[in-house]
Design an enzyme around this catalytic site. Structure first.
Site, PDB file in Angstrom:
ATOM      1  N   LYS A   1       0.770  -1.292   0.184  1.00 28.57           N
ATOM      2  CA  LYS A   1       0.025   0.088   0.001  1.00 28.57           C
ATOM      3  C   LYS A   1       0.839   1.246  -0.074  1.00 28.57           C
ATOM      4  O   LYS A   1       0.578   2.249  -0.470  1.00 28.57           O
ATOM      5  CB  LYS A   1      -1.049  -0.116   1.192  1.00 28.57           C
ATOM      6  CG  LYS A   1      -1.891  -1.257   0.908  1.00 28.57           C
ATOM      7  CD  LYS A   1      -2.671  -1.467   2.096  1.00 28.57           C
ATOM      8  CE  LYS A   1      -4.425  -0.852   2.003  1.00 28.57           C
ATOM      9  NZ  LYS A   1      -5.036  -1.145   3.559  1.00 28.57           N
TER      10      LYS A   1
ATOM     11  N   LYS B   1      -1.313   1.942   9.730  1.00 30.40           N
ATOM     12  CA  LYS B   1      -1.812   0.737   8.904  1.00 30.40           C
ATOM     13  C   LYS B   1      -0.650   0.036   8.196  1.00 30.40           C
ATOM     14  O   LYS B   1       0.403   0.571   8.198  1.00 30.40           O
ATOM     15  CB  LYS B   1      -2.577   1.792   7.540  1.00 30.40           C
ATOM     16  CG  LYS B   1      -3.498   2.654   7.856  1.00 30.40           C
ATOM     17  CD  LYS B   1      -4.161   3.271   7.009  1.00 30.40           C
ATOM     18  CE  LYS B   1      -5.144   2.349   5.901  1.00 30.40           C
ATOM     19  NZ  LYS B   1      -5.804   3.292   4.666  1.00 30.40           N
TER      20      LYS B   1
ATOM     21  N   GLU C   1      -1.466   7.655   8.598  1.00 28.48           N
ATOM     22  CA  GLU C   1      -2.435   8.399   7.926  1.00 28.48           C
ATOM     23  C   GLU C   1      -3.062   9.254   8.725  1.00 28.48           C
ATOM     24  O   GLU C   1      -3.422   8.834  10.034  1.00 28.48           O
ATOM     25  CB  GLU C   1      -3.362   7.558   7.080  1.00 28.48           C
ATOM     26  CG  GLU C   1      -2.918   7.458   5.272  1.00 28.48           C
ATOM     27  CD  GLU C   1      -3.962   6.494   4.825  1.00 28.48           C
ATOM     28  OE1 GLU C   1      -5.237   6.320   5.411  1.00 28.48           O
ATOM     29  OE2 GLU C   1      -3.588   5.985   3.500  1.00 28.48           O
ATOM     30  N   LYS C   2      -3.582  10.449   8.432  1.00 25.54           N
ATOM     31  CA  LYS C   2      -4.550  11.215   9.074  1.00 25.54           C
ATOM     32  C   LYS C   2      -5.906  10.494   9.237  1.00 25.54           C
ATOM     33  O   LYS C   2      -5.984   9.979   8.196  1.00 25.54           O
ATOM     34  CB  LYS C   2      -4.627  12.493   8.433  1.00 25.54           C
ATOM     35  CG  LYS C   2      -5.892  13.367   8.937  1.00 25.54           C
ATOM     36  CD  LYS C   2      -5.322  14.674   9.967  1.00 25.54           C
ATOM     37  CE  LYS C   2      -6.208  15.189  10.516  1.00 25.54           C
ATOM     38  NZ  LYS C   2      -5.777  15.831  11.824  1.00 25.54           N
ATOM     39  N   TYR C   3      -6.338  10.302  10.507  1.00 20.18           N
ATOM     40  CA  TYR C   3      -7.704   9.329  10.578  1.00 20.18           C
ATOM     41  C   TYR C   3      -8.464  10.472  10.384  1.00 20.18           C
ATOM     42  O   TYR C   3      -8.704  11.409  11.158  1.00 20.18           O
ATOM     43  CB  TYR C   3      -7.616   8.940  12.109  1.00 20.18           C
ATOM     44  CG  TYR C   3      -8.834   8.169  12.356  1.00 20.18           C
ATOM     45  CD1 TYR C   3      -9.049   6.928  11.628  1.00 20.18           C
ATOM     46  CD2 TYR C   3      -9.952   8.830  13.174  1.00 20.18           C
ATOM     47  CE1 TYR C   3     -10.305   6.350  11.809  1.00 20.18           C
ATOM     48  CE2 TYR C   3     -11.138   7.861  13.552  1.00 20.18           C
ATOM     49  CZ  TYR C   3     -11.131   6.701  12.879  1.00 20.18           C
ATOM     50  OH  TYR C   3     -12.191   5.884  13.045  1.00 20.18           O
TER      51      TYR C   3
ATOM     52  N   LYS D   1     -17.242  -3.923   4.467  1.00 19.28           N
ATOM     53  CA  LYS D   1     -18.144  -3.432   3.858  1.00 19.28           C
ATOM     54  C   LYS D   1     -19.581  -4.540   4.064  1.00 19.28           C
ATOM     55  O   LYS D   1     -19.421  -5.569   4.105  1.00 19.28           O
ATOM     56  CB  LYS D   1     -17.989  -3.385   2.586  1.00 19.28           C
ATOM     57  CG  LYS D   1     -16.817  -2.229   1.933  1.00 19.28           C
ATOM     58  CD  LYS D   1     -16.354  -2.512   0.721  1.00 19.28           C
ATOM     59  CE  LYS D   1     -15.081  -1.731   0.399  1.00 19.28           C
ATOM     60  NZ  LYS D   1     -14.662  -2.122  -0.866  1.00 19.28           N
TER      61      LYS D   1
ATOM     62  N   ARG E   1      -8.557  -6.599  -8.566  1.00 19.83           N
ATOM     63  CA  ARG E   1      -9.223  -7.770  -8.962  1.00 19.83           C
ATOM     64  C   ARG E   1     -10.736  -7.310  -9.153  1.00 19.83           C
ATOM     65  O   ARG E   1     -10.912  -6.069  -8.864  1.00 19.83           O
ATOM     66  CB  ARG E   1      -8.958  -8.725  -7.770  1.00 19.83           C
ATOM     67  CG  ARG E   1      -9.583  -8.050  -6.541  1.00 19.83           C
ATOM     68  CD  ARG E   1      -9.516  -8.691  -5.182  1.00 19.83           C
ATOM     69  NE  ARG E   1      -9.603  -8.250  -3.968  1.00 19.83           N
ATOM     70  CZ  ARG E   1     -10.314  -7.483  -3.650  1.00 19.83           C
ATOM     71  NH1 ARG E   1     -11.714  -7.511  -4.071  1.00 19.83           N
ATOM     72  NH2 ARG E   1     -10.351  -6.677  -2.477  1.00 19.83           N
TER      73      ARG E   1
ATOM     74  N   VAL F   1     -16.126  -7.847  -4.409  1.00 19.09           N
ATOM     75  CA  VAL F   1     -17.470  -8.719  -4.212  1.00 19.09           C
ATOM     76  C   VAL F   1     -18.573  -7.551  -4.456  1.00 19.09           C
ATOM     77  O   VAL F   1     -19.740  -8.358  -5.017  1.00 19.09           O
ATOM     78  CB  VAL F   1     -17.637  -8.635  -2.623  1.00 19.09           C
ATOM     79  CG1 VAL F   1     -18.914  -8.961  -2.028  1.00 19.09           C
ATOM     80  CG2 VAL F   1     -16.261  -9.253  -1.934  1.00 19.09           C
TER      81      VAL F   1
HETATM   82  P1  ADP Z   1      -8.038  -3.011   3.893  1.00 23.32           P
HETATM   83  O1  ADP Z   1      -7.193  -3.106   2.650  1.00 23.32           O
HETATM   84  O2  ADP Z   1      -7.793  -3.558   4.934  1.00 23.32           O
HETATM   85  O3  ADP Z   1      -9.325  -2.933   3.407  1.00 23.32           O
HETATM   86  P2  ADP Z   1      -8.204   0.170   3.388  1.00 23.32           P
HETATM   87  O4  ADP Z   1      -7.040   0.885   3.616  1.00 23.32           O
HETATM   88  O5  ADP Z   1      -9.071  -0.005   2.307  1.00 23.32           O
HETATM   89  O6  ADP Z   1      -7.843  -1.143   4.220  1.00 23.32           O
HETATM   90  O7  ADP Z   1      -9.493   0.834   4.716  1.00 23.32           O
HETATM   91  C1  ADP Z   1     -10.271   0.123   4.863  1.00 23.32           C
HETATM   92  C2  ADP Z   1     -11.372   1.026   5.632  1.00 23.32           C
HETATM   93  O8  ADP Z   1     -10.817   1.605   6.645  1.00 23.32           O
HETATM   94  C3  ADP Z   1     -11.729   2.358   4.746  1.00 23.32           C
HETATM   95  O9  ADP Z   1     -12.776   1.870   4.150  1.00 23.32           O
HETATM   96  C4  ADP Z   1     -12.495   2.986   6.016  1.00 23.32           C
HETATM   97  O10 ADP Z   1     -13.299   2.905   6.244  1.00 23.32           O
HETATM   98  C5  ADP Z   1     -11.057   2.956   6.923  1.00 23.32           C
HETATM   99  N1  ADP Z   1     -10.003   3.625   6.869  1.00 23.32           N
HETATM  100  C6  ADP Z   1      -8.677   3.564   6.038  1.00 23.32           C
HETATM  101  N2  ADP Z   1      -7.967   4.802   5.782  1.00 23.32           N
HETATM  102  C7  ADP Z   1      -8.637   5.487   6.744  1.00 23.32           C
HETATM  103  C8  ADP Z   1      -8.495   7.028   7.212  1.00 23.32           C
HETATM  104  N3  ADP Z   1      -7.112   7.458   6.995  1.00 23.32           N
HETATM  105  N4  ADP Z   1      -9.195   7.466   8.080  1.00 23.32           N
HETATM  106  C9  ADP Z   1     -10.398   6.882   8.438  1.00 23.32           C
HETATM  107  N5  ADP Z   1     -10.786   5.689   7.996  1.00 23.32           N
HETATM  108  C10 ADP Z   1      -9.848   4.945   7.401  1.00 23.32           C
END
Ligand code: ADP
Length: 450
Positions: free
Chosen positions: A117, A159, A201-203, A238, A292, A295
């Site tokens: 990532k 992350k 990342e910023k949350y 999701k 890919r 779902v």
């Molecule tokens: P994964 O690959 O584990 O699914 P993602 O990066 O796609 O991880 O993030 C999954 C979910 O986590 C996002 O859809 C969102 O709901 C939450 N998320 C990810 N990054 C952030 C962020 N910077 N701030 C708030 N929520 C986040």
């Protein structure tokens, strides 16, 4: 003929979904299955099937040697990986190609790039795609984590670079919480992915999750199929998806679509892909790309009238898309509910025998499922047992159609998340389209407190 025979390296509803597309194209299919899945629907409906090992996924659906042997002995010339399992495993894609077979997906180089990532964010930034503010790369130690977090300001999210399925993610609301979140995220990342590299990342406190579906052929043709809103999540997974997003208008969709297609064109990407964004205060910020089929792809298929799996197969065979962005139109609204074999309140998986099964039908209703009455849901795999998708001219009509379809849906003998969906769609905030990624957790907490 596009291919002589396609081996489907997956199980459950997605194996059936791919089989259906193959059958309509006149291509025979090979199903693979574990010993636990010998009577599964994807095996019953396939032209041929091969047992590839015992129940545990690592010994069967993740067993590359067994899958490649199955392809070789059955004379398959292409492999469709579906989602999950080996679908984003770059080494598997390489092995498939090394055996002289076609991998129905992107190049192994792009799978590898987006699977990391941090590399994905670096690549997208260089292609002009906006990112969530954060560390420029992996964060080496706690001191660096402190410095980055102070710069982007709390709350921050740690992350896993190799992340997926919402694992290896920890929020730190303030500096005194950082050390604990840091060590938890690294421990979880190491355990889940064998790689403890993390980034920060910023949350974001109230974003929506909005993703763009793209198809690219090997002749430079790139087209997007609009967005899906996947903000309704539990533990970053999701639960319900919509196309289009209640938060976007056509101009915002077009603008994001242009950014995304331009980036993938420059990248030389091929086959299906989805770019995931967080959307807050009118700004999009890229979080990851999935290389890919997703779902939730059916909601896009319903509003665009496209068979994404058919397109994946045609692209893999070297065909041109044969249409441009101007040919893609968006008609009506689609919603998907993911039905899991789980307790609808505690989410504890509830595998076992399905004693009765009745799927809803009628205009604008689609059920993607491998269930049947008498089927025993095995305990070894993901608990998704059905996807209920509805399509209607407007969002309000889609909600009404979902309400009556959920009421018709009968799965007896096991617990399912059908009642959860029935509660969600009755909620006024959901009906108003007014929700963020945090909405569902609050909704469930409020319901539990009642
Ligand atoms: P994964 O690959 O584990 O699914 P993602 O990066 O796609 O991880 O993030 C999954 C979910 O986590 C996002 O859809 C969102 O709901 C939450 N998320 C990810 N990054 C952030 C962020 N910077 N701030 C708030 N929520 C986040």
């Amino acid at each position: 003929m596009l291919f002589q025979k396609i081996l489907i390296a997956n199980r459950g509803e997605i194996a059936l979904r791919i089989q259906r597309a193959c059958r309509e194209l006149g291509i025979p299919t090979v199903a693979v299955h574990s010993t636990a899945d010998a009577t599964a629907m994807h095996v019953r409906l396939a032209d041929e099937s091969v047992c590839i090992g015992p129940p545990a996924a690592r010994d069967s659906y993740l067993n590359m040697a067994a899958i490649l042997s199955a392809a070789t002995i059955t004379g398959a010339d292409a492999v469709h990986p579906g989602y999950g399992f080996l679908s984003e495993n770059a080494s598997f894609a390489e092995m498939v190609e090394a055996h002289g077979l076609t991998f129905i997906g992107p190049s192994s180089a792009h799978i590898r790039m987006m699977g990391d990532k941090i590399a994905a964010k670096t690549a997208m930034a260089s292609l002009g795609v906006p990112l969530v503010p954060g560390s420029p790369g992996a964060v080496a130690d706690l001191d660096e984590a402190r410095a980055v977090s102070a710069r982007i300001q709390y709350p921050v999210l740690i992350k896993a670079a190799a992340g997926g399925g919402g694992r290896g993610m920890r929020v730190a609301g303030s500096e005194d919480k950082l050390e604990e979140a840091w060590s938890q995220a690294r421990t979880e990342a190491r355990a889940a992915f064998g790689n403890d590299a993390v980034y920060i990342e910023k949350y974001l406190d109230r974003p929506r999750h909005i993703e763009m579906q793209v198809l690219a052929d090997s002749h430079g043709g790139v087209v997007h199929f609009g967005e899906r809103d996947c903000s309704l999540q539990r533990r970053h997974q999701k639960v319900l998806e919509e196309a289009g997003s209640p938060a976007l208008d056509a101009a915002a969709r077009d603008a994001l679509g242009e950014t995304v297609t331009a980036a993938l064109m420059k990248l030389g990407y091929r086959n299906a892909g989805t770019l995931e964004f967080l959307y807050q205060d009118g700004q999009f910020a890229f979080i990851e790309m999935n290389t890919r089929l997703q779902v939730e792809h059916p909601v896009t298929e319903m509003v665009c009238g496209v068979d994404l799996v058919r397109e994946q197969i045609r692209i893999a065979a070297g065909q041109r898309l044969g249409y441009t962005q101007a040919d893609v139109s968006f008609v009506g609204h689609a919603i998907e509910c993911r039905i899991n074999a789980e307790d609808p309140v505690t989410f504890v998986p509830d595998p076992g025998r399905v004693t009765a099964f009745h799927a809803p039908g009628g205009l604008g209703v689609r059920v993607d499922s491998a269930l049947y009455a008498g089927y025993v849901v095995p305990p070894y795999y993901d608990s998704l047992i059905a996807k209920l998708i509805v399509h209607a001219p407007t969002r309000a009509e889609a909600i009404a159609r979902m309400r009556r379809s959920l009421a018709e849906f009968a799965v007896l003998g096991i617990k399912t998340t059908l009642p959860l969906h029935q509660r969600i769609i009755e909620d006024p905030s959901f009906q108003a389209g007014d929700y963020t990624i945090h909405w569902l957790e609050h909704f469930m907490a409020a319901q539990a407190a009642e």
